[in-house]
Design an enzyme around this catalytic site. Structure first.
Site, PDB file in Angstrom:
ATOM      1  N   SER A   1       0.783  -1.007  -0.034  1.00  0.00           N
ATOM      2  CA  SER A   1      -0.154  -0.012   0.058  1.00  0.00           C
ATOM      3  C   SER A   1       0.976   1.256   0.035  1.00  0.00           C
ATOM      4  O   SER A   1       1.962   1.116   0.428  1.00  0.00           O
ATOM      5  CB  SER A   1      -1.029   0.006   1.199  1.00  0.00           C
ATOM      6  OG  SER A   1      -1.501   1.583   1.549  1.00  0.00           O
TER       7      SER A   1
ATOM      8  N   TYR B   1      -0.154  -0.006  10.635  1.00  0.00           N
ATOM      9  CA  TYR B   1      -0.418  -0.217   9.208  1.00  0.00           C
ATOM     10  C   TYR B   1       0.749  -0.007   8.112  1.00  0.00           C
ATOM     11  O   TYR B   1       1.123  -0.805   7.143  1.00  0.00           O
ATOM     12  CB  TYR B   1      -1.646   0.368   8.637  1.00  0.00           C
ATOM     13  CG  TYR B   1      -2.038   0.217   7.285  1.00  0.00           C
ATOM     14  CD1 TYR B   1      -2.825  -1.154   7.200  1.00  0.00           C
ATOM     15  CD2 TYR B   1      -2.123   1.009   6.241  1.00  0.00           C
ATOM     16  CE1 TYR B   1      -3.169  -1.375   5.658  1.00  0.00           C
ATOM     17  CE2 TYR B   1      -2.469   0.865   4.912  1.00  0.00           C
ATOM     18  CZ  TYR B   1      -3.100  -0.625   4.723  1.00  0.00           C
ATOM     19  OH  TYR B   1      -3.628  -0.707   3.519  1.00  0.00           O
TER      20      TYR B   1
END
Length: 323
Positions: free
Chosen positions: A158, A185
């Site tokens: 990501s 994350y």
């Protein structure tokens, strides 16, 4: 090849004219969103898809569209149980696939979680690092023998990797009191990219290549831990950073656009182009400097082989297996 598609390309456009008859593909996270779309388009082109999901009942209902696509193209869908947050489940899934013995042409590590409160997996790992990275680390390494020469592995990373590098000294936030959902994350998404780098390096001699991809901003269940206000605040920050650089602002992708880079990297792009790299918008991403909110590019720490090997060694110690 890399210039043929872009940010708005869809899965159907990327695979137009491609025949995947006889190809076997493993896709994790087929109970919603990108996983379902990825499985659908592959089956629609004749592939035999093995879809892994934690909740098989949910996946069964969500994948009706996959079975419909498969029925008209000679493809198929088989569902298998996989809870990436529980290594007992991961090992059971891998062991069953190995016992079955059929090889894979492509593995797409699509499943993941994003920005939950601080939590632990069944094995005591921080939720995002344990689920997004360590679960896939064990699964893919355990089935590596099923990847025939010339196979590809696509690991979903990501742009969030730019939030933070992995912390090799404290991967579980055990000594730190600075846990933030997006900091964790970012660590897990950097780990995803580094896993692709290290796996590629270990297997490229036999033609097995691995790549990491950023799907883009898509409105899926992945954001279930985020409030609308948090999402809008992040979009505002991205747009402000983009405006300062005279770049285009944030745009949501559709799910078919979001899954396009996965199938582009796994099927269409030359293996030598994408192996060991980080891709976005159906092209190999450029290196960027010390930024976190700009939309495009990859940080150098996510592609560093020495860093990737250090993470590999740490991951082996954490899961208690050597690969």
């Amino acid at each position: 090849m890399s210039g043929q598609f872009g940010a708005k390309s869809t899965t159907d456009e990327v695979l137009a004219g491609v025949d995947l008859s006889g190809k076997r593909v493993l896709v994790t996270g087929v109970s919603a969103g990108l996983g379902v779309e990825t499985a659908r388009v592959l089956a629609a082109h004749g592939a035999h898809v093995v879809g892994a999901a934690r909740d098989l009942a949910k996946a069964q209902g969500a994948t009706d569209v996959v079975r419909e696509a498969a029925s008209t193209a000679g493809g198929s869908l088989e569902l298998v149980a996989l809870d990436l947050a529980d290594l007992a489940s991961v090992r059971a899934c891998a062991d069953a696939l190995v016992a079955d013995g059929r090889t894979f042409d492509i593995v797409i590590a699509n499943a993941g979680v994003m920005a939950p409160p601080l939590g632990r997996t069944a094995d005591g790992f921080e939720t995002q690092f344990g689920t997004n990275h360590l679960g896939h680390f064990v699964l893919i390494n355990r089935i590596a023998g099923l990847l025939h020469d010339g196979a590809r592995v696509v690991v979903l990373s990501s742009s969030g990797h730019r939030f933070s590098d992995v912390d090799l000294e404290d991967p579980n936030f055990e000594r730190a009191d600075t846990y933030t959902p997006f900091g964790a994350y970012g660590r897990s998404k950097t780990a995803n990219a580094l896993f692709a780098v290290a796996f590629d390096d270990r297997h490229k001699a036999r033609g097995v290549r691995a790549t990491a991809v950023h799907p883009g901003g898509i409105q899926t269940e992945l954001a279930r831990h985020m409030t609308p206000e948090t999402i809008q605040q992040m979009i505002d920050q991205i747009n402000a950073a983009a405006g300062a650089e005279d770049l285009a602002g944030f745009e949501w992708k559709t799910i078919p656009q979001g899954a396009a880079t996965s199938v582009w990297a796994g099927v269409v792009a030359p293996a030598s182009l994408v192996g060991g790299r980080y891709c976005e918008d159906c092209h190999v991403a450029e290196l960027v400097g010390d930024v976190s909110m700009l939309r495009a590019g990859v940080r150098s720490y996510a592609l560093d082989l020495d860093h990737a090997n250090a993470l590999w060694a740490l991951s082996e110690r954490m899961v208690g297996e050597t690969f």
